[in-house]
Design a protein around this motif. Structure first.
Motif, PDB file in Angstrom:
ATOM      1  N   GLU A   1       0.843  -1.198   0.000  1.00  0.00           N
ATOM      2  CA  GLU A   1       0.000   0.000   0.000  1.00  0.00           C
ATOM      3  C   GLU A   1       0.879   1.248   0.000  1.00  0.00           C
ATOM      4  O   GLU A   1       0.661   2.174  -0.782  1.00  0.00           O
ATOM      5  CB  GLU A   1      -0.918  -0.004   1.227  1.00  0.00           C
ATOM      6  N   LYS A   2       1.896   1.236   0.834  1.00  0.00           N
ATOM      7  CA  LYS A   2       2.778   2.403   0.974  1.00  0.00           C
ATOM      8  C   LYS A   2       3.495   2.732  -0.341  1.00  0.00           C
ATOM      9  O   LYS A   2       3.650   3.906  -0.688  1.00  0.00           O
ATOM     10  CB  LYS A   2       3.804   2.138   2.080  1.00  0.00           C
ATOM     11  N   VAL A   3       3.936   1.707  -1.075  1.00  0.00           N
ATOM     12  CA  VAL A   3       4.692   1.960  -2.309  1.00  0.00           C
ATOM     13  C   VAL A   3       3.792   2.106  -3.527  1.00  0.00           C
ATOM     14  O   VAL A   3       4.274   2.232  -4.649  1.00  0.00           O
ATOM     15  CB  VAL A   3       5.780   0.877  -2.560  1.00  0.00           C
ATOM     16  N   GLY A   4       2.478   2.069  -3.310  1.00  0.00           N
ATOM     17  CA  GLY A   4       1.552   2.378  -4.381  1.00  0.00           C
ATOM     18  C   GLY A   4       1.053   1.208  -5.209  1.00  0.00           C
ATOM     19  O   GLY A   4       0.370   1.422  -6.202  1.00  0.00           O
ATOM     20  N   LEU A   5       1.376  -0.012  -4.832  1.00  0.00           N
ATOM     21  CA  LEU A   5       0.883  -1.147  -5.601  1.00  0.00           C
ATOM     22  C   LEU A   5      -0.606  -1.378  -5.392  1.00  0.00           C
ATOM     23  O   LEU A   5      -1.279  -1.935  -6.262  1.00  0.00           O
ATOM     24  CB  LEU A   5       1.645  -2.429  -5.235  1.00  0.00           C
ATOM     25  N   LEU A   6      -1.112  -0.960  -4.248  1.00  0.00           N
ATOM     26  CA  LEU A   6      -2.524  -1.186  -3.944  1.00  0.00           C
ATOM     27  C   LEU A   6      -3.354   0.079  -3.967  1.00  0.00           C
ATOM     28  O   LEU A   6      -4.576   0.015  -3.852  1.00  0.00           O
ATOM     29  CB  LEU A   6      -2.666  -1.831  -2.554  1.00  0.00           C
ATOM     30  N   GLY A   7      -2.722   1.214  -4.089  1.00  0.00           N
ATOM     31  CA  GLY A   7      -3.455   2.462  -3.932  1.00  0.00           C
ATOM     32  C   GLY A   7      -3.809   2.620  -2.462  1.00  0.00           C
ATOM     33  O   GLY A   7      -3.249   1.948  -1.593  1.00  0.00           O
ATOM     34  N   VAL A   8      -4.746   3.467  -2.186  1.00  0.00           N
ATOM     35  CA  VAL A   8      -5.175   3.670  -0.803  1.00  0.00           C
ATOM     36  C   VAL A   8      -6.180   2.581  -0.455  1.00  0.00           C
ATOM     37  O   VAL A   8      -7.186   2.419  -1.143  1.00  0.00           O
ATOM     38  CB  VAL A   8      -5.804   5.063  -0.610  1.00  0.00           C
ATOM     39  N   VAL A   9      -5.896   1.835   0.591  1.00  0.00           N
ATOM     40  CA  VAL A   9      -6.813   0.794   1.034  1.00  0.00           C
ATOM     41  C   VAL A   9      -7.868   1.457   1.914  1.00  0.00           C
ATOM     42  O   VAL A   9      -7.532   2.142   2.880  1.00  0.00           O
ATOM     43  CB  VAL A   9      -6.063  -0.313   1.817  1.00  0.00           C
ATOM     44  N   PRO A  10      -9.145   1.282   1.567  1.00  0.00           N
ATOM     45  CA  PRO A  10     -10.205   1.900   2.377  1.00  0.00           C
ATOM     46  C   PRO A  10     -10.146   1.444   3.829  1.00  0.00           C
ATOM     47  O   PRO A  10      -9.680   0.338   4.119  1.00  0.00           O
ATOM     48  CB  PRO A  10     -11.487   1.408   1.707  1.00  0.00           C
ATOM     49  N   ARG A  11     -10.602   2.308   4.702  1.00  0.00           N
ATOM     50  CA  ARG A  11     -10.617   2.014   6.137  1.00  0.00           C
ATOM     51  C   ARG A  11     -12.044   1.955   6.649  1.00  0.00           C
ATOM     52  O   ARG A  11     -12.923   2.645   6.143  1.00  0.00           O
ATOM     53  CB  ARG A  11      -9.869   3.104   6.914  1.00  0.00           C
TER      54      ARG A  11
ATOM     55  N   TYR B   1       3.725  -3.776 -14.441  1.00  0.00           N
ATOM     56  CA  TYR B   1       2.590  -4.583 -14.882  1.00  0.00           C
ATOM     57  C   TYR B   1       1.275  -3.860 -14.605  1.00  0.00           C
ATOM     58  O   TYR B   1       0.415  -3.777 -15.480  1.00  0.00           O
ATOM     59  CB  TYR B   1       2.615  -5.941 -14.168  1.00  0.00           C
ATOM     60  N   LEU B   2       1.133  -3.333 -13.399  1.00  0.00           N
ATOM     61  CA  LEU B   2      -0.110  -2.643 -13.034  1.00  0.00           C
ATOM     62  C   LEU B   2      -0.307  -1.380 -13.866  1.00  0.00           C
ATOM     63  O   LEU B   2      -1.422  -1.072 -14.284  1.00  0.00           O
ATOM     64  CB  LEU B   2      -0.116  -2.321 -11.543  1.00  0.00           C
ATOM     65  N   THR B   3       0.765  -0.653 -14.124  1.00  0.00           N
ATOM     66  CA  THR B   3       0.684   0.544 -14.965  1.00  0.00           C
ATOM     67  C   THR B   3       0.224   0.172 -16.368  1.00  0.00           C
ATOM     68  O   THR B   3      -0.650   0.824 -16.946  1.00  0.00           O
ATOM     69  CB  THR B   3       2.052   1.257 -15.023  1.00  0.00           C
ATOM     70  N   LEU B   4       0.809  -0.876 -16.901  1.00  0.00           N
ATOM     71  CA  LEU B   4       0.426  -1.327 -18.241  1.00  0.00           C
ATOM     72  C   LEU B   4      -1.009  -1.852 -18.253  1.00  0.00           C
ATOM     73  O   LEU B   4      -1.741  -1.645 -19.218  1.00  0.00           O
ATOM     74  CB  LEU B   4       1.391  -2.408 -18.732  1.00  0.00           C
ATOM     75  N   LEU B   5      -1.404  -2.508 -17.191  1.00  0.00           N
ATOM     76  CA  LEU B   5      -2.775  -3.013 -17.087  1.00  0.00           C
ATOM     77  C   LEU B   5      -3.771  -1.874 -17.150  1.00  0.00           C
ATOM     78  O   LEU B   5      -4.800  -1.964 -17.825  1.00  0.00           O
ATOM     79  CB  LEU B   5      -2.920  -3.795 -15.781  1.00  0.00           C
TER      80      LEU B   5
ATOM     81  N   ARG C   1      -6.855  -7.697  -6.864  1.00  0.00           N
ATOM     82  CA  ARG C   1      -5.558  -7.093  -7.214  1.00  0.00           C
ATOM     83  C   ARG C   1      -4.456  -7.704  -6.350  1.00  0.00           C
ATOM     84  O   ARG C   1      -3.378  -8.034  -6.844  1.00  0.00           O
ATOM     85  CB  ARG C   1      -5.626  -5.581  -7.026  1.00  0.00           C
ATOM     86  N   VAL C   2      -4.734  -7.879  -5.051  1.00  0.00           N
ATOM     87  CA  VAL C   2      -3.759  -8.518  -4.160  1.00  0.00           C
ATOM     88  C   VAL C   2      -3.495  -9.944  -4.618  1.00  0.00           C
ATOM     89  O   VAL C   2      -2.343 -10.397  -4.635  1.00  0.00           O
ATOM     90  CB  VAL C   2      -4.238  -8.472  -2.689  1.00  0.00           C
ATOM     91  N   ASP C   3      -4.540 -10.668  -5.008  1.00  0.00           N
ATOM     92  CA  ASP C   3      -4.361 -12.037  -5.511  1.00  0.00           C
ATOM     93  C   ASP C   3      -3.441 -12.055  -6.734  1.00  0.00           C
ATOM     94  O   ASP C   3      -2.564 -12.919  -6.852  1.00  0.00           O
ATOM     95  CB  ASP C   3      -5.711 -12.653  -5.887  1.00  0.00           C
ATOM     96  N   ALA C   4      -3.642 -11.110  -7.644  1.00  0.00           N
ATOM     97  CA  ALA C   4      -2.792 -11.036  -8.838  1.00  0.00           C
ATOM     98  C   ALA C   4      -1.345 -10.756  -8.453  1.00  0.00           C
ATOM     99  O   ALA C   4      -0.418 -11.376  -8.990  1.00  0.00           O
ATOM    100  CB  ALA C   4      -3.311  -9.960  -9.788  1.00  0.00           C
ATOM    101  N   LEU C   5      -1.148  -9.841  -7.507  1.00  0.00           N
ATOM    102  CA  LEU C   5       0.211  -9.543  -7.044  1.00  0.00           C
ATOM    103  C   LEU C   5       0.838 -10.761  -6.374  1.00  0.00           C
ATOM    104  O   LEU C   5       2.039 -11.005  -6.518  1.00  0.00           O
ATOM    105  CB  LEU C   5       0.201  -8.351  -6.087  1.00  0.00           C
ATOM    106  N   ALA C   6       0.034 -11.532  -5.647  1.00  0.00           N
ATOM    107  CA  ALA C   6       0.551 -12.740  -5.001  1.00  0.00           C
ATOM    108  C   ALA C   6       1.055 -13.734  -6.045  1.00  0.00           C
ATOM    109  O   ALA C   6       2.105 -14.359  -5.858  1.00  0.00           O
ATOM    110  CB  ALA C   6      -0.519 -13.369  -4.111  1.00  0.00           C
ATOM    111  N   CYS C   7       0.331 -13.863  -7.140  1.00  0.00           N
ATOM    112  CA  CYS C   7       0.772 -14.753  -8.227  1.00  0.00           C
ATOM    113  C   CYS C   7       2.088 -14.268  -8.830  1.00  0.00           C
ATOM    114  O   CYS C   7       3.005 -15.052  -9.060  1.00  0.00           O
ATOM    115  CB  CYS C   7      -0.300 -14.845  -9.307  1.00  0.00           C
ATOM    116  N   LEU C   8       2.163 -12.967  -9.077  1.00  0.00           N
ATOM    117  CA  LEU C   8       3.381 -12.403  -9.667  1.00  0.00           C
ATOM    118  C   LEU C   8       4.560 -12.552  -8.713  1.00  0.00           C
ATOM    119  O   LEU C   8       5.661 -12.930  -9.119  1.00  0.00           O
ATOM    120  CB  LEU C   8       3.165 -10.930 -10.022  1.00  0.00           C
TER     121      LEU C   8
END
Length: 153
Positions: A35-45, A81-85, A61-68
Protein backbone atom coordinates in the motif's frame (compact mmCIF):
# COMPACT_ATOMS: atom_id res chain seq x y z
CA UNK A 1 -23.74 -12.38 -0.97
CA UNK A 2 -22.49 -15.94 -0.67
CA UNK A 3 -18.97 -16.86 -1.73
CA UNK A 4 -18.86 -19.29 -4.64
CA UNK A 5 -15.25 -20.35 -4.17
CA UNK A 6 -12.76 -20.50 -1.35
CA UNK A 7 -10.95 -17.23 -0.71
CA UNK A 8 -13.66 -14.89 -1.99
CA UNK A 9 -14.81 -11.93 0.00
CA UNK A 10 -16.74 -12.96 3.09
CA UNK A 11 -20.51 -13.00 2.82
CA UNK A 12 -20.76 -10.25 5.45
CA UNK A 13 -18.41 -7.79 3.79
CA UNK A 14 -14.84 -6.88 2.87
CA UNK A 15 -11.78 -8.67 4.18
CA UNK A 16 -9.72 -7.51 7.13
CA UNK A 17 -5.96 -7.28 6.74
CA UNK A 18 -5.60 -10.58 8.63
CA UNK A 19 -8.02 -12.29 6.26
CA UNK A 20 -6.33 -10.74 3.23
CA UNK A 21 -2.95 -11.92 4.51
CA UNK A 22 -4.26 -15.44 4.99
CA UNK A 23 -5.92 -15.48 1.58
CA UNK A 24 -2.95 -14.08 -0.34
CA UNK A 25 -0.05 -15.59 1.58
CA UNK A 26 1.43 -12.12 2.11
CA UNK A 27 2.24 -11.03 5.63
CA UNK A 28 0.41 -8.06 7.08
CA UNK A 29 3.57 -5.92 6.93
CA UNK A 30 3.93 -6.81 3.23
CA UNK A 31 0.36 -5.71 2.55
CA UNK A 32 1.04 -2.43 4.36
CA UNK A 33 4.28 -2.00 2.39
CA UNK A 34 2.53 -2.66 -0.94
CA UNK A 35 0.00 0.00 0.00
CA UNK A 36 2.78 2.40 0.97
CA UNK A 37 4.69 1.96 -2.31
CA UNK A 38 1.55 2.38 -4.38
CA UNK A 39 0.88 -1.15 -5.60
CA UNK A 40 -2.52 -1.19 -3.94
CA UNK A 41 -3.46 2.46 -3.93
CA UNK A 42 -5.17 3.67 -0.80
CA UNK A 43 -6.81 0.79 1.03
CA UNK A 44 -10.20 1.90 2.38
CA UNK A 45 -10.62 2.01 6.14
CA UNK A 46 -13.52 1.09 8.36
CA UNK A 47 -15.20 4.31 9.52
CA UNK A 48 -15.52 3.23 13.14
CA UNK A 49 -12.23 1.41 13.74
CA UNK A 50 -9.92 2.79 11.06
CA UNK A 51 -8.84 -0.75 10.14
CA UNK A 52 -8.08 -1.60 6.53
CA UNK A 53 -10.85 -3.26 4.52
CA UNK A 54 -10.18 -5.12 1.29
CA UNK A 55 -13.22 -5.06 -1.00
CA UNK A 56 -13.50 -7.55 -3.86
CA UNK A 57 -11.68 -5.59 -6.64
CA UNK A 58 -8.81 -4.74 -4.31
CA UNK A 59 -8.65 -8.32 -3.01
CA UNK A 60 -8.43 -9.53 -6.62
CA UNK A 61 -5.56 -7.09 -7.21
CA UNK A 62 -3.76 -8.52 -4.16
CA UNK A 63 -4.36 -12.04 -5.51
CA UNK A 64 -2.79 -11.04 -8.84
CA UNK A 65 0.21 -9.54 -7.04
CA UNK A 66 0.55 -12.74 -5.00
CA UNK A 67 0.77 -14.75 -8.23
CA UNK A 68 3.38 -12.40 -9.67
CA UNK A 69 5.41 -12.36 -6.45
CA UNK A 70 5.32 -16.15 -6.17
CA UNK A 71 6.94 -16.27 -9.59
CA UNK A 72 9.76 -14.11 -8.23
CA UNK A 73 8.71 -10.88 -9.93
CA UNK A 74 10.21 -7.74 -8.42
CA UNK A 75 8.17 -4.90 -6.96
CA UNK A 76 9.35 -2.67 -9.82
CA UNK A 77 8.11 -5.16 -12.42
CA UNK A 78 4.83 -5.62 -10.55
CA UNK A 79 4.41 -1.83 -10.58
CA UNK A 80 5.11 -1.78 -14.33
CA UNK A 81 2.59 -4.58 -14.88
CA UNK A 82 -0.11 -2.64 -13.03
CA UNK A 83 0.68 0.54 -14.97
CA UNK A 84 0.43 -1.33 -18.24
CA UNK A 85 -2.77 -3.01 -17.09
CA UNK A 86 -4.31 0.40 -16.49
CA UNK A 87 -3.32 1.40 -20.04
CA UNK A 88 -5.60 -1.28 -21.46
CA UNK A 89 -5.11 -4.62 -23.11
CA UNK A 90 -4.53 -3.51 -26.68
CA UNK A 91 -2.37 -0.47 -25.94
CA UNK A 92 0.01 -2.30 -23.63
CA UNK A 93 -0.07 -5.85 -24.97
CA UNK A 94 3.40 -5.75 -26.53
CA UNK A 95 4.96 -4.26 -23.41
CA UNK A 96 3.18 -6.80 -21.19
CA UNK A 97 4.47 -9.59 -23.43
CA UNK A 98 8.01 -8.22 -23.16
CA UNK A 99 7.75 -7.82 -19.38
CA UNK A 100 6.68 -11.43 -18.92
CA UNK A 101 9.19 -12.75 -21.48
CA UNK A 102 12.06 -10.98 -19.68
CA UNK A 103 10.89 -12.41 -16.38
CA UNK A 104 10.64 -15.91 -17.88
CA UNK A 105 14.21 -15.51 -19.18
CA UNK A 106 15.40 -14.48 -15.70
CA UNK A 107 13.71 -17.55 -14.24
CA UNK A 108 15.36 -19.79 -16.84
CA UNK A 109 18.77 -18.42 -15.89
CA UNK A 110 17.99 -18.90 -12.20
CA UNK A 111 16.89 -22.49 -12.81
CA UNK A 112 20.15 -23.17 -14.64
CA UNK A 113 22.13 -21.75 -11.70
CA UNK A 114 20.16 -23.97 -9.33
CA UNK A 115 20.85 -27.03 -11.50
CA UNK A 116 24.56 -26.25 -11.37
CA UNK A 117 24.45 -25.99 -7.59
CA UNK A 118 22.46 -29.21 -7.40
CA UNK A 119 25.02 -31.07 -9.55
CA UNK A 120 27.81 -29.77 -7.31
CA UNK A 121 26.02 -30.90 -4.14
CA UNK A 122 25.21 -34.34 -5.56
CA UNK A 123 28.82 -34.79 -6.62
CA UNK A 124 30.06 -33.75 -3.17
CA UNK A 125 27.61 -36.18 -1.58
CA UNK A 126 28.83 -38.95 -3.89
CA UNK A 127 32.44 -38.09 -3.05
CA UNK A 128 31.84 -38.28 0.70
CA UNK A 129 29.81 -41.46 0.32
CA UNK A 130 32.64 -43.09 -1.66
CA UNK A 131 35.15 -41.88 0.93
CA UNK A 132 32.99 -43.31 3.72
CA UNK A 133 32.82 -46.68 1.92
CA UNK A 134 36.54 -46.62 1.10
CA UNK A 135 35.82 -46.82 -2.65
CA UNK A 136 38.70 -44.85 -4.16
CA UNK A 137 37.55 -45.39 -7.76
CA UNK A 138 34.10 -43.93 -7.03
CA UNK A 139 35.71 -41.12 -5.03
CA UNK A 140 37.94 -40.20 -7.98
CA UNK A 141 34.91 -40.10 -10.31
CA UNK A 142 33.01 -37.95 -7.83
CA UNK A 143 35.94 -35.53 -7.46
CA UNK A 144 35.99 -35.14 -11.25
CA UNK A 145 32.24 -34.38 -11.18
CA UNK A 146 32.83 -31.79 -8.46
CA UNK A 147 35.54 -30.14 -10.54
CA UNK A 148 33.26 -30.05 -13.63
CA UNK A 149 30.48 -28.51 -11.56
CA UNK A 150 32.84 -25.88 -10.17
CA UNK A 151 33.72 -24.76 -13.70
CA UNK A 152 30.03 -23.97 -14.27
CA UNK A 153 29.79 -21.71 -11.21
Amino acid sequence: MAATREGRERAEGPLTIQEMAQRSGFSEPTLRYYEKVGLLGVVPRDDSSGHRRYHSPLAERVDALACLRSSGMSVADMRRYLTLLDAGDRAAAAEQRDLFARHADRLSAEIERLRTRQAYLRAKSDMWDARHRGDTTAETRAVEQVQRALKDF
